[in-house]
Design a protein around this motif. Structure first.
Motif, PDB file in Angstrom:
ATOM      1  N   GLU A   1       8.556   0.856  -1.318  1.00  0.00           N
ATOM      2  CA  GLU A   1       7.777   0.991  -0.080  1.00  0.00           C
ATOM      3  C   GLU A   1       8.703   1.148   1.125  1.00  0.00           C
ATOM      4  O   GLU A   1       8.384   1.872   2.074  1.00  0.00           O
ATOM      5  N   ILE A   2       9.852   0.460   1.100  1.00  0.00           N
ATOM      6  CA  ILE A   2      10.819   0.592   2.200  1.00  0.00           C
ATOM      7  C   ILE A   2      11.376   2.008   2.242  1.00  0.00           C
ATOM      8  O   ILE A   2      11.458   2.638   3.313  1.00  0.00           O
ATOM      9  N   VAL A   3      11.748   2.539   1.071  1.00  0.00           N
ATOM     10  CA  VAL A   3      12.287   3.902   1.009  1.00  0.00           C
ATOM     11  C   VAL A   3      11.223   4.917   1.440  1.00  0.00           C
ATOM     12  O   VAL A   3      11.512   5.877   2.158  1.00  0.00           O
ATOM     13  N   LYS A   4       9.983   4.681   1.026  1.00  0.00           N
ATOM     14  CA  LYS A   4       8.888   5.604   1.354  1.00  0.00           C
ATOM     15  C   LYS A   4       8.641   5.672   2.855  1.00  0.00           C
ATOM     16  O   LYS A   4       8.247   6.700   3.389  1.00  0.00           O
ATOM     17  N   ARG A   5       8.882   4.563   3.549  1.00  0.00           N
ATOM     18  CA  ARG A   5       8.627   4.511   4.991  1.00  0.00           C
ATOM     19  C   ARG A   5       9.842   4.935   5.820  1.00  0.00           C
ATOM     20  O   ARG A   5       9.805   4.864   7.043  1.00  0.00           O
ATOM     21  N   LEU A   6      10.907   5.300   5.170  1.00  0.00           N
ATOM     22  CA  LEU A   6      12.119   5.711   5.885  1.00  0.00           C
ATOM     23  C   LEU A   6      11.850   6.941   6.739  1.00  0.00           C
ATOM     24  O   LEU A   6      11.284   7.924   6.275  1.00  0.00           O
TER      25      LEU A   6
ATOM     26  N   LYS B   1      12.213 -13.375 -14.416  1.00  0.00           N
ATOM     27  CA  LYS B   1      13.141 -12.443 -13.779  1.00  0.00           C
ATOM     28  C   LYS B   1      12.520 -11.058 -13.663  1.00  0.00           C
ATOM     29  O   LYS B   1      12.546 -10.430 -12.593  1.00  0.00           O
ATOM     30  N   GLU B   2      11.927 -10.559 -14.742  1.00  0.00           N
ATOM     31  CA  GLU B   2      11.372  -9.205 -14.719  1.00  0.00           C
ATOM     32  C   GLU B   2      10.101  -9.132 -13.874  1.00  0.00           C
ATOM     33  O   GLU B   2       9.816  -8.101 -13.264  1.00  0.00           O
ATOM     34  N   LEU B   3       9.340 -10.234 -13.831  1.00  0.00           N
ATOM     35  CA  LEU B   3       8.162 -10.270 -12.953  1.00  0.00           C
ATOM     36  C   LEU B   3       8.596 -10.220 -11.489  1.00  0.00           C
ATOM     37  O   LEU B   3       8.074  -9.441 -10.690  1.00  0.00           O
ATOM     38  N   ILE B   4       9.567 -11.063 -11.123  1.00  0.00           N
ATOM     39  CA  ILE B   4      10.077 -11.085  -9.749  1.00  0.00           C
ATOM     40  C   ILE B   4      10.676  -9.726  -9.386  1.00  0.00           C
ATOM     41  O   ILE B   4      10.426  -9.172  -8.316  1.00  0.00           O
ATOM     42  N   ARG B   5      11.472  -9.184 -10.323  1.00  0.00           N
ATOM     43  CA  ARG B   5      12.173  -7.933 -10.044  1.00  0.00           C
ATOM     44  C   ARG B   5      11.205  -6.761  -9.868  1.00  0.00           C
ATOM     45  O   ARG B   5      11.439  -5.858  -9.060  1.00  0.00           O
ATOM     46  N   SER B   6      10.095  -6.790 -10.603  1.00  0.00           N
ATOM     47  CA  SER B   6       9.119  -5.711 -10.456  1.00  0.00           C
ATOM     48  C   SER B   6       8.499  -5.716  -9.059  1.00  0.00           C
ATOM     49  O   SER B   6       8.273  -4.656  -8.461  1.00  0.00           O
ATOM     50  N   VAL B   7       8.258  -6.908  -8.511  1.00  0.00           N
ATOM     51  CA  VAL B   7       7.711  -7.003  -7.153  1.00  0.00           C
ATOM     52  C   VAL B   7       8.763  -6.563  -6.135  1.00  0.00           C
ATOM     53  O   VAL B   7       8.462  -5.834  -5.177  1.00  0.00           O
ATOM     54  N   LEU B   8      10.009  -6.981  -6.333  1.00  0.00           N
ATOM     55  CA  LEU B   8      11.076  -6.591  -5.404  1.00  0.00           C
ATOM     56  C   LEU B   8      11.340  -5.088  -5.463  1.00  0.00           C
ATOM     57  O   LEU B   8      11.611  -4.461  -4.428  1.00  0.00           O
ATOM     58  N   ASN B   9      11.278  -4.513  -6.648  1.00  0.00           N
ATOM     59  CA  ASN B   9      11.459  -3.066  -6.751  1.00  0.00           C
ATOM     60  C   ASN B   9      10.313  -2.317  -6.092  1.00  0.00           C
ATOM     61  O   ASN B   9      10.507  -1.228  -5.543  1.00  0.00           O
ATOM     62  N   MET B  10       9.108  -2.904  -6.143  1.00  0.00           N
ATOM     63  CA  MET B  10       7.984  -2.261  -5.476  1.00  0.00           C
ATOM     64  C   MET B  10       8.154  -2.266  -3.958  1.00  0.00           C
ATOM     65  O   MET B  10       7.930  -1.251  -3.295  1.00  0.00           O
ATOM     66  N   ILE B  11       8.602  -3.415  -3.405  1.00  0.00           N
ATOM     67  CA  ILE B  11       8.814  -3.470  -1.957  1.00  0.00           C
ATOM     68  C   ILE B  11       9.988  -2.563  -1.569  1.00  0.00           C
ATOM     69  O   ILE B  11       9.982  -1.930  -0.505  1.00  0.00           O
ATOM     70  N   ASN B  12      10.973  -2.437  -2.453  1.00  0.00           N
ATOM     71  CA  ASN B  12      12.079  -1.524  -2.190  1.00  0.00           C
ATOM     72  C   ASN B  12      11.581  -0.077  -2.141  1.00  0.00           C
ATOM     73  O   ASN B  12      11.993   0.712  -1.276  1.00  0.00           O
TER      74      ASN B  12
ATOM     75  N   THR C   1       5.870 -10.373   0.765  1.00  0.00           N
ATOM     76  CA  THR C   1       5.348  -9.126   1.330  1.00  0.00           C
ATOM     77  C   THR C   1       5.048  -8.128   0.218  1.00  0.00           C
ATOM     78  O   THR C   1       4.001  -7.466   0.223  1.00  0.00           O
ATOM     79  N   GLY C   2       5.948  -8.022  -0.765  1.00  0.00           N
ATOM     80  CA  GLY C   2       5.705  -7.137  -1.892  1.00  0.00           C
ATOM     81  C   GLY C   2       4.474  -7.545  -2.668  1.00  0.00           C
ATOM     82  O   GLY C   2       3.660  -6.695  -3.067  1.00  0.00           O
ATOM     83  N   GLY C   3       4.300  -8.847  -2.873  1.00  0.00           N
ATOM     84  CA  GLY C   3       3.112  -9.336  -3.575  1.00  0.00           C
ATOM     85  C   GLY C   3       1.837  -9.036  -2.813  1.00  0.00           C
ATOM     86  O   GLY C   3       0.804  -8.680  -3.397  1.00  0.00           O
ATOM     87  N   ARG C   4       1.902  -9.158  -1.486  1.00  0.00           N
ATOM     88  CA  ARG C   4       0.710  -8.859  -0.674  1.00  0.00           C
ATOM     89  C   ARG C   4       0.374  -7.379  -0.723  1.00  0.00           C
ATOM     90  O   ARG C   4      -0.807  -7.000  -0.853  1.00  0.00           O
ATOM     91  N   LEU C   5       1.374  -6.527  -0.639  1.00  0.00           N
ATOM     92  CA  LEU C   5       1.121  -5.088  -0.690  1.00  0.00           C
ATOM     93  C   LEU C   5       0.604  -4.667  -2.063  1.00  0.00           C
ATOM     94  O   LEU C   5      -0.277  -3.810  -2.180  1.00  0.00           O
ATOM     95  N   PHE C   6       1.144  -5.266  -3.131  1.00  0.00           N
ATOM     96  CA  PHE C   6       0.743  -4.900  -4.488  1.00  0.00           C
ATOM     97  C   PHE C   6      -0.697  -5.316  -4.782  1.00  0.00           C
ATOM     98  O   PHE C   6      -1.484  -4.548  -5.337  1.00  0.00           O
ATOM     99  N   THR C   7      -1.053  -6.541  -4.398  1.00  0.00           N
ATOM    100  CA  THR C   7      -2.393  -7.048  -4.711  1.00  0.00           C
ATOM    101  C   THR C   7      -3.413  -6.725  -3.624  1.00  0.00           C
ATOM    102  O   THR C   7      -4.622  -6.773  -3.877  1.00  0.00           O
ATOM    103  N   GLY C   8      -2.933  -6.434  -2.401  1.00  0.00           N
ATOM    104  CA  GLY C   8      -3.834  -6.246  -1.276  1.00  0.00           C
ATOM    105  C   GLY C   8      -4.364  -7.552  -0.725  1.00  0.00           C
ATOM    106  O   GLY C   8      -5.280  -7.567   0.094  1.00  0.00           O
ATOM    107  N   SER C   9      -3.784  -8.679  -1.157  1.00  0.00           N
ATOM    108  CA  SER C   9      -4.297  -9.996  -0.775  1.00  0.00           C
ATOM    109  C   SER C   9      -3.147 -10.946  -0.483  1.00  0.00           C
ATOM    110  O   SER C   9      -2.263 -11.158  -1.333  1.00  0.00           O
ATOM    111  N   PHE C  10      -3.155 -11.533   0.697  1.00  0.00           N
ATOM    112  CA  PHE C  10      -2.158 -12.532   1.071  1.00  0.00           C
ATOM    113  C   PHE C  10      -2.286 -13.764   0.179  1.00  0.00           C
ATOM    114  O   PHE C  10      -1.295 -14.308  -0.314  1.00  0.00           O
TER     115      PHE C  10
END
Length: 463
Positions: free
Chosen positions: A137-142, A124-135, A161-170
């Motif tokens: 990035e969404i706010v930053k691009r507003l 849960k916390e691993l998934i949530r950390s990635v989702l919070n990161m994409i969140n 998408t969050g995982g790709r942005l965090f690692t830089g690798s699809f």
């Protein structure tokens, strides 16, 4: 003793249609005791993926996500509530209402949502950390000109998408989701192109018209306007200038049709194309044709394959975009791959119509062969005597609406046809593949078992 690794099975497919056959391919893999690889295209620019592409760029990931989640193992002997919860979580879509979708998204990232039930704290916390990161990035691009639309967004797509942005690798994002979902190591999902960029396709029709973008080719959807300032239809120049004023991931001057939101669409409500599709090619953001190389992992699994299966699905947007990539045609034509099996669709769709000239089996095979030839840099029609280099066997159904199969012609070309009897699809006017019959057909084709009918099913299989 021979400890060499058994050669694998490679399945070319898209997303939703082939997901129905995952258990079939799993059974065949288990019986052959070999690796199984799914090659998935990344050119889809429709649905909620269109909004992720507009704001973040990157590949179309919806089909990759749906296959990974479909591969979460089911163990009937154990009550594994976490696996069921993960499947529901990553397949979940937010509401269609923009306001409701945003509210539910915040509930999820703040861990205040019923979807988190039965998911262990560590995951849960691993998934949530990635989702919070994409969140973040969404706010930053507003920007005043551009805000992210969560309508109908897939949580799994946001996670990838969050995982790709965090690692830089699809590939790393795919590995992360595979690990969380406990996808078995003997089964892999391989994107046709390993990229952090967006790659679009165009289709050329027999009437010399061109359709740009996969969504427009396969199932045109209602364009979601960012700002509806006028009812007048803008010129292409005006539309380009309008989109250039929106701050997103698209290059200035790129084609407007590749920059729009295509969140809402219906696969059931399709208009026929005015003419047959003749060719598919990749384009840059300005619409110019480009040739792209396949993911090296695709070529690796083909080099070590005993069988290639072209699965059911959209011919020109699920199969061909993977086959035309540089390196794929050469690998497919290699005689070391003994079985090259096309599972024919149970019915023609928008891409293999129109109703005045529906595709037959040989048209499907010709499209596969032509794509393989284009991958090798060979343009134009492919001689029928070359079809067998790309397709050695055809598995098909017979019933209302099924494509016509020219058995005599295919026999002369050295392509074996195997007919299986399917089952009626409830509420639909066509037949679908029966899992047991299809497993039997694939195993007969690949050298396991004998041609026989099951006692409980009359005429299941005919060679």
């Amino acid at each position: 003793m021979n400890f060499s690794k058994p050669k694998g099975i490679v399945v070319f497919s898209g997303g939703s249609a082939a997901n129905n056959l995952v258990d079939v391919f799993k059974t065949v893999r288990e019986n052959k005791k070999c690796p199984l690889s799914y090659v998935i295209p990344i050119s889809d620019n429709g649905g909620s993926s269109s909004e992720l592409i507009r704001v973040f760029g990157g590949p179309g990931i919806g089909d990759v996500r749906s296959r990974l989640v479909r591969l979460i193992p089911d163990d009937p002997d154990h009550d594994d509530s976490e696996k069921a919860a993960l499947k529901g979580f990553f397949n979940h879509r937010l509401p269609k209402s923009r306001i409701d979708a945003k509210q539910e998204w915040l509930q999820i990232v703040e861990a205040d949502h019923v979807l988190w039930l039965n998911i262990s704290t560590a995951k849960k916390e691993l998934i949530r950390s990635v989702l919070n990161m994409i969140n973040f990035e969404i706010v930053k691009r507003l920007r005043p000109s551009s805000t992210f639309d969560f309508s109908s967004a897939s949580i799994g797509n946001l996670f990838l998408t969050g995982g790709r942005l965090f690692t830089g690798s699809f590939e790393s994002a795919i590995y992360l989701l595979s690990s969380i979902c406990s996808v078995p190591s003997h089964t892999s999902v391989v994107p046709a192109i390993n990229t952090n960029f967006t790659h679009h396709i165009s289709a050329g029709l027999a009437n010399n018209t061109t359709i740009t973008g996969q969504n427009s080719i396969s199932h045109p959807s209602e364009v979601t306007a960012l700002e509806n300032t006028s009812n007048a239809v803008p010129s292409e120049h005006e539309e380009t200038e309008y989109h250039d004023g929106i701050e997103d991931a698209n290059l200035p001057g790129s084609l407007p049709t590749l920059r729009k939101q295509y969140i809402s669409f219906s696969k059931a409500d399709e208009e026929e194309l005015p003419a047959r599709i003749c060719r598919i090619w990749y384009i840059n953001p300005f619409g110019q044709e480009i040739r792209l190389a396949a993911n090296p992992r695709v070529l690796d699994v083909l080099m070590n394959a005993q069988a290639v299966i072209y699965s059911i699905g959209s011919l020109y947007t699920s199969l061909v975009p993977s086959l035309i990539l540089k390196g794929v045609g050469q690998a497919l034509a290699n005689p070391s791959i003994r079985y090259k099996i096309l599972i024919l669709n149970s019915t023609n769709d928008r891409e293999t119509g129109p109703s005045t000239a529906p595709f037959s089996a040989i048209d499907f095979i010709a499209a596969v062969a032509k794509a393989g030839a284009e991958s090798r840099g060979l343009r134009g029609e492919v001689g029928k005597n070359e079809y067998k280099a790309y397709v050695t066997h055809l598995i098909h159904l017979q019933g209302p609406g099924t494509p016509r199969v020219e058995k005599d012609v295919l026999d002369k070309l050295g392509i074996e046809t195997i007919r299986v009897y399917g089952r009626k699809v409830e509420g639909e006017g066509f037949v679908g593949y029966d899992e047991k019959a299809l497993v039997q057909a694939l195993e007969v084709t690949m050298g396991r078992g004998e041609k026989r009918a099951e006692k409980s099913r009359r005429n299941t299989l005919e060679g």
